[in-house]
Enzyme design. Structure first.
Site, PDB file in Angstrom:
ATOM      1  N   LYS A 143       0.119   4.970  -0.092  1.00 13.56           N
ATOM      2  CA  LYS A 143      -0.359   5.439   0.390  1.00 13.56           C
ATOM      3  C   LYS A 143      -0.487   6.451  -0.547  1.00 13.56           C
ATOM      4  O   LYS A 143       0.014   6.177  -1.570  1.00 13.56           O
ATOM      5  CB  LYS A 143       0.211   5.606   1.697  1.00 13.56           C
ATOM      6  CG  LYS A 143      -0.402   4.527   2.791  1.00 13.56           C
ATOM      7  CD  LYS A 143       0.398   4.329   4.530  1.00 13.56           C
ATOM      8  CE  LYS A 143      -0.555   3.006   4.896  1.00 13.56           C
ATOM      9  NZ  LYS A 143      -0.221   3.651   6.393  1.00 13.56           N
ATOM     10  N   ASN A 203       0.867  -1.459   0.004  1.00 10.23           N
ATOM     11  CA  ASN A 203       0.557   0.101  -0.169  1.00 10.23           C
ATOM     12  C   ASN A 203       0.968   0.889   0.045  1.00 10.23           C
ATOM     13  O   ASN A 203       1.473   1.385   1.004  1.00 10.23           O
ATOM     14  CB  ASN A 203      -0.856  -0.221   1.119  1.00 10.23           C
ATOM     15  CG  ASN A 203      -1.760   1.760   1.289  1.00 10.23           C
ATOM     16  OD1 ASN A 203      -2.082   2.253   0.509  1.00 10.23           O
ATOM     17  ND2 ASN A 203      -2.268   1.379   2.671  1.00 10.23           N
ATOM     18  N   SER A 254       3.485  -2.085  10.441  1.00  7.08           N
ATOM     19  CA  SER A 254       4.936  -2.614  10.412  1.00  7.08           C
ATOM     20  C   SER A 254       5.168  -3.288  10.790  1.00  7.08           C
ATOM     21  O   SER A 254       5.864  -3.912  10.928  1.00  7.08           O
ATOM     22  CB  SER A 254       5.525  -2.040  11.875  1.00  7.08           C
ATOM     23  OG  SER A 254       4.706  -0.693  12.528  1.00  7.08           O
ATOM     24  N   GLU A 267      -4.988  -4.878  10.638  1.00  7.79           N
ATOM     25  CA  GLU A 267      -4.460  -4.008  10.724  1.00  7.79           C
ATOM     26  C   GLU A 267      -4.934  -2.846  11.623  1.00  7.79           C
ATOM     27  O   GLU A 267      -6.182  -1.881  12.313  1.00  7.79           O
ATOM     28  CB  GLU A 267      -4.582  -2.793   9.249  1.00  7.79           C
ATOM     29  CG  GLU A 267      -3.906  -3.098   8.550  1.00  7.79           C
ATOM     30  CD  GLU A 267      -3.288  -2.978   6.817  1.00  7.79           C
ATOM     31  OE1 GLU A 267      -2.335  -2.819   7.052  1.00  7.79           O
ATOM     32  OE2 GLU A 267      -4.521  -1.531   7.225  1.00  7.79           O
ATOM     33  N   GLY A 327       2.111   2.366  10.745  1.00 13.68           N
ATOM     34  CA  GLY A 327       3.059   3.379  10.675  1.00 13.68           C
ATOM     35  C   GLY A 327       3.703   3.598  12.391  1.00 13.68           C
ATOM     36  O   GLY A 327       4.655   4.994  12.199  1.00 13.68           O
ATOM     37  N   HIS A 345      -9.516   1.680   4.834  1.00  5.70           N
ATOM     38  CA  HIS A 345      -8.335   0.656   5.401  1.00  5.70           C
ATOM     39  C   HIS A 345      -7.724   2.423   6.480  1.00  5.70           C
ATOM     40  O   HIS A 345      -9.079   3.402   6.387  1.00  5.70           O
ATOM     41  CB  HIS A 345      -7.600   1.880   4.378  1.00  5.70           C
ATOM     42  CG  HIS A 345      -5.832   1.657   4.975  1.00  5.70           C
ATOM     43  ND1 HIS A 345      -5.586   2.412   6.236  1.00  5.70           N
ATOM     44  CD2 HIS A 345      -4.870   0.917   5.201  1.00  5.70           C
ATOM     45  CE1 HIS A 345      -4.343   2.597   6.632  1.00  5.70           C
ATOM     46  NE2 HIS A 345      -3.980   1.560   5.763  1.00  5.70           N
ATOM     47  N   GLU A 356      -6.632   4.824   7.347  1.00  2.00           N
ATOM     48  CA  GLU A 356      -6.581   6.580   7.426  1.00  2.00           C
ATOM     49  C   GLU A 356      -7.963   7.050   6.450  1.00  2.00           C
ATOM     50  O   GLU A 356      -8.259   7.711   7.068  1.00  2.00           O
ATOM     51  CB  GLU A 356      -5.323   6.446   6.176  1.00  2.00           C
ATOM     52  CG  GLU A 356      -4.089   6.603   7.421  1.00  2.00           C
ATOM     53  CD  GLU A 356      -2.906   5.812   6.486  1.00  2.00           C
ATOM     54  OE1 GLU A 356      -2.991   5.432   5.214  1.00  2.00           O
ATOM     55  OE2 GLU A 356      -2.787   5.269   7.510  1.00  2.00           O
TER      56      GLU A 356
HETATM   57  P1  PGA Z   1       2.789   0.243   7.635  1.00  4.87           P
HETATM   58  O1  PGA Z   1       1.118   0.417   7.240  1.00  4.87           O
HETATM   59  O2  PGA Z   1       3.750  -1.039   6.900  1.00  4.87           O
HETATM   60  O3  PGA Z   1       3.198   1.208   6.954  1.00  4.87           O
HETATM   61  O4  PGA Z   1       3.012   0.363   9.115  1.00  4.87           O
HETATM   62  C1  PGA Z   1       0.212  -0.833   6.306  1.00  4.87           C
HETATM   63  C2  PGA Z   1      -0.562  -0.096   6.171  1.00  4.87           C
HETATM   64  O5  PGA Z   1      -1.267   1.043   6.560  1.00  4.87           O
HETATM   65  O6  PGA Z   1      -1.453  -0.785   4.949  1.00  4.87           O
END
Ligand code: PGA
Length: 252
Positions: free
Chosen positions: A12, A10, A213, A168, A174, A96, A98
């Site tokens: 982003k 992803n 992460s 997640e 993140g 997601h 976010e």
């Molecule tokens: P990350 O994000 O691997 O940077 O923690 C995962 C995601 O948001 O899908």
């Protein structure tokens, strides 16, 4: 045969034409030996034609990071499943955290996005996960169940057949804090059991990815857990060597 694993990147809101090209070229060449596992990259909309052209005839698939629940109309800034399907989009992330937290998408809207994707033969990657506050107050399972049930209530449990789930935990995204393999496994098992209460075959077949992460250094242990069928990778999907190692962690 067991479930085929998936590693999905992803990106982003990251990338540029030059960076994407460099990244995709090595990912395609270095993951060529992957067997019985899929590699997917979910790219920002403007880079779809680039991804389509660089990935055609390769084993790497591409997808979108979001999709409108509407088919067409006066929805400024939105992109429909029909539009994505015209380019051959295979996957779309829906729900997601976010999107849920920063853009106010609730369970019902996420379920409608899931439906819109499937209506155009795009495989939704449905994200579920609790915040730290929810985990600490003992509500994690209830929150995840609500996110999952919204889709089942709208479309029936069989709709999950043509989809992928990503667990997640919001506190792991993140932040560098990964759920331990056992913590993730427990939630994955909870999700699979909840689906099994309605349809065991769908529960056995569905791929449940872990996200939050994931890095080259923890991917093997996570993916080794019995109910973890791969990963949804944010930050580490932008670093070629990291992403390639995570893809190869499915081969153990
Ligand atoms: P990350 O994000 O691997 O940077 O923690 C995962 C995601 O948001 O899908």
């Amino acid at each position: 045969m067991g479930r085929t694993k998936i590693v999905a990147g992803n990106w982003k809101m990251h990338g540029s034409l030059d960076q994407n090209q460099a990244l995709l070229e090595v990912v395609v060449s270095e993951t060529r030996s992957m067997q019985n596992a899929s590699c997917v990259v979910c790219v920002p909309y403007p880079y779809i034609p680039q991804a389509k052209s660089l990935l055609q005839d390769s084993h790497v698939a591409w997808g979108a990071q979001n999709i409108s629940q509407h088919h067409q109309g006066a929805y400024t800034g939105e992109v429909s499943a029909e539009m994505l399907a015209e380019f051959g989009c295979q996957y779309a992330i829906v729900g997601h955290s976010e999107r849920r937290l920063l853009f106010g998408e609730g369970n019902k809207v996420v379920a409608e996005k899931f439906k819109a994707a499937q209506q155009c033969s795009i495989i939704p990657i449905l994200c579920l996960g609790e915040t730290l506050e929810q985990r600490e107050s003992g509500e994690a399972e209830q929150v995840i169940a609500g996110q999952l049930d919204a889709v089942i209530d709208l479309l029936g449990v069989e709709a999950l057949e043509r989809s992928v789930i990503a667990y997640e935990p919001v506190w792991a995204i993140g932040t560098g804090k990964t759920a331990t393999p056992q913590q993730a496994q427990d939630v994955h098992k909870f999700i699979r059991n909840r689906i099994a209460m309605q349809n065991e075959r769908v529960a056995d077949d569905i791929r449940i990815l872990y996200g939050g992460s994931v890095k080259a250094s923890n991917a093997v242990e996570l993916i080794a857990m019995p109910d973890i069928d791969g990963g949804l990778i944010g930050g580490a999907s932008l670093v070629a060597e990291e992403f390639i190692s995570i893809c190869m962690a499915t081969q153990n």
